[in-house]
Write a protein that holds these residues in place. Structure first.
Motif: not given
Length: 63
Positions: A15-31
């Motif tokens: 990500h532009p902020c410098g990290t590549n760690e993300w938390e999944v908040l929603r799962v389905g057709v879209d994440f």
């Protein structure tokens, strides 16, 4: 791979902020994902999400 809400994934591109760690908040057709560094929210189609994930860092065991 089955992803659940609360999983933390590492993406291929940072990500532009410098990290590549993300938390999944929603799962389905879209994440829906939240950056763990700056709390920025994004939504990705399932196909793009699955191509962009490098690895699963933490799996949420609670149901």
């Amino acid at each position: 791979m089955n992803y659940v809400v609360g999983d933390v994934v590492q993406m291929k591109k940072p990500h532009p902020c410098g990290t590549n760690e993300w938390e999944v908040l929603r799962v389905g057709v879209d994440f829906k994902l939240r950056c763990l560094n700056c709390n920025h929210l994004i939504m990705l189609p399932r196909e793009k999400f699955e191509k962009s994930v490098k690895k699963l860092l933490r799996h949420n065991e609670t149901k």
